[in-house]
Design a protein around this motif. Structure first.
Motif, PDB file in Angstrom:
ATOM      1  N   LEU A   1      59.003  45.109  24.312  1.00  0.00           N
ATOM      2  CA  LEU A   1      58.984  46.270  25.203  1.00  0.00           C
ATOM      3  C   LEU A   1      60.401  46.463  25.720  1.00  0.00           C
ATOM      4  CD1 LEU A   1      57.290  48.392  26.707  1.00  0.00           C
ATOM      5  CD2 LEU A   1      56.946  46.694  28.500  1.00  0.00           C
ATOM      6  N   HIS A  10      58.780  51.652  23.367  1.00  0.00           N
ATOM      7  CA  HIS A  10      59.373  52.348  24.520  1.00  0.00           C
ATOM      8  C   HIS A  10      58.265  53.106  25.235  1.00  0.00           C
ATOM      9  CE1 HIS A  10      61.184  55.797  26.610  1.00  0.00           C
ATOM     10  NE2 HIS A  10      62.013  54.854  27.017  1.00  0.00           N
ATOM     11  N   VAL A  11      58.207  52.944  26.557  1.00  0.00           N
ATOM     12  CA  VAL A  11      57.211  53.639  27.367  1.00  0.00           C
ATOM     13  C   VAL A  11      57.895  54.727  28.181  1.00  0.00           C
ATOM     14  CG1 VAL A  11      55.505  53.398  29.213  1.00  0.00           C
ATOM     15  CG2 VAL A  11      55.751  51.592  27.501  1.00  0.00           C
ATOM     16  N   TYR A  49      57.415  57.283  31.176  1.00  0.00           N
ATOM     17  CA  TYR A  49      56.569  57.525  32.342  1.00  0.00           C
ATOM     18  C   TYR A  49      57.169  58.607  33.222  1.00  0.00           C
ATOM     19  CZ  TYR A  49      60.030  54.279  34.206  1.00  0.00           C
ATOM     20  OH  TYR A  49      61.197  53.655  34.538  1.00  0.00           O
ATOM     21  N   VAL A  72      55.514  55.390  23.451  1.00  0.00           N
ATOM     22  CA  VAL A  72      54.242  55.552  24.143  1.00  0.00           C
ATOM     23  C   VAL A  72      54.457  56.449  25.356  1.00  0.00           C
ATOM     24  CG1 VAL A  72      52.386  54.342  25.359  1.00  0.00           C
ATOM     25  CG2 VAL A  72      53.532  53.241  23.425  1.00  0.00           C
ATOM     26  N   GLU A  73      53.658  57.490  25.463  1.00  0.00           N
ATOM     27  CA  GLU A  73      53.710  58.405  26.610  1.00  0.00           C
ATOM     28  C   GLU A  73      52.635  57.982  27.610  1.00  0.00           C
ATOM     29  OE1 GLU A  73      55.706  61.166  27.034  1.00  0.00           O
ATOM     30  OE2 GLU A  73      56.781  60.759  25.174  1.00  0.00           O
ATOM     31  N   MET A  74      53.028  57.830  28.860  1.00  0.00           N
ATOM     32  CA  MET A  74      52.073  57.484  29.920  1.00  0.00           C
ATOM     33  C   MET A  74      52.218  58.494  31.053  1.00  0.00           C
ATOM     34  SD  MET A  74      52.187  53.374  29.925  1.00  0.00           S
ATOM     35  CE  MET A  74      50.521  52.867  29.585  1.00  0.00           C
TER      36      MET A  74
END
Length: 93
Positions: free
Chosen positions: A7, A31-32, A34, A61-63
């Motif tokens: 991560l 990769h997140v 936010y 990753v989209e959060m």
């Protein structure tokens, strides 16, 4: 060959971690996003990092439910700093 998930925001720590893992692993850099201001630059850096390493790939990753967390954390930290400053004794020069 095992798969290791890293991560990362695409910075030095993620690159250093991948170097420590050796070449006997498949790496997946995650990769997140936010809602942070640097999300696009971070995601681009993660893609470049994965492209530079054989047997590596990247995942974004989209959060969206976490949008605003950066601002809330900054506000919380500012409040803690202000409270700590009120507890410090005044000094004279």
């Amino acid at each position: 060959m095992s798969t290791i998930i890293v991560l990362t925001g695409g910075g030095l720590k993620g690159a250093a971690a991948s170097g420590c893992l050796g070449t006997e692993q498949k790496l997946v850099f995650v990769h997140v996003s936010y809602g942070q201001l640097a999300a696009k630059a971070e995601a681009d850096a993660v893609r470049r990092l994965a492209a530079a390493i054989p047997e590596a790939r990247s995942l974004a990753v989209e959060m969206p439910h976490l949008v605003g967390i950066e601002l809330r954390l900054a506000e919380e930290a500012a409040g803690e700093e202000a409270a700590a400053a009120r507890r410090l004794p005044a000094t004279t020069a």
